[in-house]
Design an enzyme around this catalytic site. Structure first.
Site, short mmCIF file in Angstrom:
data_model
loop_
_atom_site.label_atom_id
_atom_site.label_comp_id
_atom_site.label_asym_id
_atom_site.label_seq_id
_atom_site.Cartn_x
_atom_site.Cartn_y
_atom_site.Cartn_z
N SER A 237 30.04 44.06 38.20
CA SER A 237 30.27 44.62 36.86
C SER A 237 30.85 43.55 35.95
O SER A 237 31.62 42.69 36.38
CB SER A 237 31.20 45.83 36.94
N THR A 270 34.04 43.74 40.71
CA THR A 270 34.31 43.28 39.36
C THR A 270 34.00 41.80 39.24
O THR A 270 34.02 41.07 40.23
CB THR A 270 35.78 43.48 38.97
N ASP A 271 33.75 41.37 38.02
CA ASP A 271 33.80 39.94 37.75
C ASP A 271 35.26 39.51 37.87
O ASP A 271 36.18 40.33 37.84
CB ASP A 271 33.25 39.64 36.36
N TRP A 272 35.49 38.22 38.00
CA TRP A 272 36.80 37.68 38.37
C TRP A 272 37.81 37.87 37.23
O TRP A 272 37.72 37.23 36.19
CB TRP A 272 36.65 36.21 38.74
N GLY A 273 38.78 38.77 37.45
CA GLY A 273 39.79 39.05 36.45
C GLY A 273 40.81 40.02 36.99
O GLY A 273 40.93 40.22 38.20
#
Length: 781
Positions: A237, A270-273
């Site tokens: 995502s 998730t994308d990296w965050g």
């Protein structure tokens, strides 16, 4: 005796009571039932950036596979192993060297996504990514964080090089081939960035405001095809919001559409965050938070205790994670070698890359004539060739072959005075960049392109008698974390570049010699104002570590370019329908300045805080062909060293659509491949539709002169459908469809009518609507 037996029985019973199941593919529910709340929450959160200490099962990505992007967390008590997640789309990204280890761990730099799409050949793409997946396996990773498959909505998106096309059908088909290749090795992929992540400026917070129709037909369609045809292990995502809600926290996107409508069975990460809404992400169906932080575990635990996350929702995600873990090579105990066959993969890249390079212009200059022996090679890119974009999509390659090296191995003599001058200039420029702290070092940076040096007319005139032909390589690049600019030196040529092209053409033409331009670029640039000047223009893109060899193979005639454009080259930037709804002039503008430019901090900033997709369905050729707008190069365009004739077009009805066949003949003097594109025009009436849309394609084998091949393309009725927002349904109208066989979107070679007797529709859920209607472009009002 009875007493001893009784004690033994009690001990056995106690042992059984407290025995812990160890995870297998057959006992997932048992393991799930044995997990504590904290253990479940922990499994849904990655290990962070090196946040865990090395150990048997508690190693971080850095310890397991140095340079990998992340891992999932292990659970020794229950036999849940960690898994390793690694970038990226152009090959595996890991550290090439390791402390105290004399071995190297370089990975092959494969052609970027745009080059793969330019091949228009699913078999070739799958062959490349099968080799890519082998490196993932043999270097000990479990998931490749690829492919990137966002649409080329605007040519200035900084990550377009990772992505495939402006067309969702081509995107989906190339992505499916990519996935099938990688996953044939028993490792997984993570298709990204889901969804509508079409700019890098403020990518963490930008709200993509898109109509349901444009979203369904364009920005989700490629993902839908990939999910249904290739069964990716994971989906990533994106950071951005979609119609007001973060994609990572959108139940409509991640559960309703992805899982319920499309049948996706893997995990979503998730994308990296580290966004605040972890609880909402879990509820939406986002199974894994990456890279993972302790506060995300705490949020999940607290959310369950507060009743915000139900036991059913938590267990659903944990089960998804356990099903993912048991698929991985690491869980299955695969003994990876750390020694993939890099030489074989390099040879494959060199052979395949010309099939994704596009011959834009050729007035008899290519391939080099037999009297060409000595080459005047200009341009920093000729000696400092760009293999791929920057950021997480960059690969730590063992080397990059440049054009000078490629010409040398093909038997040509590159003028030594020119080469020495350029090499000295490049070395000095890189030293200055390092001294000024401007060279790459961050994952989001990478080395900048060396600007072109000033070359005087007198120097060119001095070199001309010593050489037989001139070649100039023009360089551009982009990458993660920033978008490109509609400015000289990026979208347009600098004055210095334009002058150099003109001077080289003038001097060599005056001497009766020819001049070739090679475009070593990551994305579309303006070409209309200067493409007539050289005798040939070869679009090499950024084609991987063997790029210079592949370019030279084409110049020498050892390879025939068969690439075709997966996007349109417009005449000017403001011809693009999304031009003003994109941060095209964001360069060096600080946030406060941007507030001022757009009316002060009291309001949201257009194209930064939100972006309205007012072009609607009219992206790329859908707009240019429908509006009759001139372009520099149309979608699907590409020349060859030979010519092809199309004949015997046939369209036959099937139970669920039609089968189209076309016979292609090589009518030229050299062997070559041809990519045929199948466009379909819908009957008039009902929904407003583009002039036509790509609904199929096929590429011939290498045809010898005079050889023919009949290509077959199948199209089903669902592929013909358009999305009706009012009915929340896909609809294929009854009526006569025009089925067009094209060499490109502006070169239709044959047309056959096909009649759909009965309208059909496929209802879907009414989700992801924008808060208020988008004022979209219409070409019929």
């Amino acid at each position: 005796m009875k007493k001893i037996f009784s004690i033994g029985a009690m001990l056995l019973a106690a042992t059984a009571m407290f025995a812990q199941p160890k995870l297998t593919k057959d006992n997932i529910d048992e393991v799930l039932g044995a997990m504590t709340l904290e253990e479940k929450a922990t499994l849904l959160v990655g290990t962070g950036w090196g946040s865990m200490t090395a150990g048997s099962m508690t190693a971080s990505a850095t310890a397991l596979v140095p340079g990998a992007a992340g891992t999932t967390r292990p659970n020794e008590r229950l036999g849940i192993t960690p898994t390793v997640l690694a970038d990226g789309p152009a090959g595996l990204r890991i550290s090439p060297t390791r402390h105290g280890d004399p071995n190297t761990y370089y990975c092959t730099g494969f052609p970027v996504g745009t080059v793969m799409a330019s091949m228009w050949d699913v078999d070739r793409v799958q062959e490349l990514t099968t080799a890519m997946g082998n490196e993932v396996l043999e270097y000990g990773a479990d998931v490749l964080l690829a492919p990137g498959m966002n649409l080329h909505r605007n040519p200035l998106c900084g990550r377009n090089f990772e992505y495939f096309s402006e067309d969702p059908y081509l995107t989906g088909k190339i992505a499916a081939a990519y996935i099938n290749g990688v996953q044939s090795n028993g490792v997984g992929v993570s298709v990204k960035h889901f969804a509508a992540n079409n700019q890098e400026v403020n990518r963490m917070e930008n709200d993509s405001r898109v109509s349901q129709r444009a979203l369904r037909e364009l920005y989700l369609k490629g993902f839908e095809i990939a999910v249904k045809e290739a069964d990716p292990w994971t989906v990533m995502s994106s950071y951005n919001k979609l119609n007001g809600e973060y994609t990572q926290q959108s139940h409509g996107l991640l559960t309703t559409i992805l899982r319920e409508e499309w049948g996706f069975g893997g995990i979503v990460m998730t994308d990296w965050g580290n966004k605040q809404g972890t609880v909402k992400a879990v509820k939406a169906g986002n199974d894994l938070m990456e890279p993972g932080m302790q506060n995300e575990i705490d949020r999940i635990v607290a959310g369950v205790k507060a009743g915000e996350i139900s036991e059913e929702e938590l267990n659903r995600n944990v089960r998804n994670m356990l099903e993912f873990v048991v698929r991985t090579p690491r869980f299955q105990g695969y003994k990876y070698s750390n020694k993939p066959d890099l030489q074989a993969h390099a040879e494959l890249v060199r052979a395949a890359a010309p099939e994704g390079m596009v011959l834009l212009e050729n007035n008899g200059a290519l391939p080099f004539k037999s009297n060409v022996k000595k080459v005047a090679l200009y341009g920093t890119g000729s000696y400092d060739f760009i293999a791929g974009g920057t950021g997480s999509g960059n690969v730590n390659k063992p080397y990059i072959r440049n054009v000078a090296e490629g010409l040398a191995v093909n038997g040509y003599e590159v003028n030594q005075a020119i080469q020495t001058w350029y090499e000295q200039y490049i070395a000095l420029a890189k030293t200055n960049l390092r001294n000024n702290g401007a060279s790459g070092g961050s994952v989001l940076l990478g080395d900048p392109v060396i600007s072109e040096m000033e070359v005087s007319r007198s120097f060119i005139e001095k070199m001309e008698p010593q050489t037989d032909i001139a070649v100039f390589t023009l360089s551009r690049n982009a990458g993660e974390g920033g978008d490109r600019y509609a400015l000289d030196g990026d979208w347009t040529l600098t004055g210095q570049e334009r002058q150099l092209i003109q001077t080289l053409a003038d001097v060599y033409h005056a001497a009766g010699k020819q001049f070739v331009v090679v475009l070593n670029i990551g994305g579309v640039i303006e070409t209309a104002s200067w493409k007539h000047i050289p005798d040939a223009v070869l679009l090499a893109w950024t084609p991987g570590q063997e790029g210079g060899y592949a370019v030279a193979d084409i110049l020498a005639g050892k390879a025939n370019p068969s690439g075709k454009l997966p996007m349109t080259f417009p005449v000017s930037y403001f011809d693009i329908p999304s031009a003003r709804n994109f941060p095209y002039n964001y360069k060096n503008v600080q946030r406060g300045e941007w507030d001022f430019l757009w009316g002060g901090p009291q309001r949201q900033n257009k194209n930064v805080d939100y972006t309205e997709y007012t072009e609607g369905i009219y992206v790329g050729y859908r707009y240019y062909q429908s509006a009759g707008a001139p372009v520099s190069y149309p979608f699907g365009y590409g020349k060859s060293y030979t010519t092809f004739e199309y004949s015997k077009p046939v369209v036959k009805a099937t139970a669920d659509g039609f089968t189209a066949t076309i016979t292609v003949k090589n009518t030229g003097a050299v062997a070559g491949k041809e990519a045929v594109q199948l466009y379909v025009a819908a009957p008039a009436g009902g929904l407003e539709k583009p002039a036509f849309e790509l609904k199929g394609f096929a590429k011939t084998k290498e045809l010898a002169p005079g050889e023919t091949q009949t290509l077959t393309i199948n199209v089903d009725k669902y592929t013909l459908a358009s999305f009706n927002e009012a009915a929340s349904a896909w609809e294929t109208a009854a009526g006569t469809y025009k089925v067009m066989f094209g060499a490109n979107a502006a070169d239709i070679r044959a047309t056959v009518d096909f009649k759909v007797k009965k309208a059909e529709n496929w209802p879907v859920n009414n989700v992801l609507a924008p808060a208020k209607p988008i004022n979209e472009l219409s070409l019929t009002k």
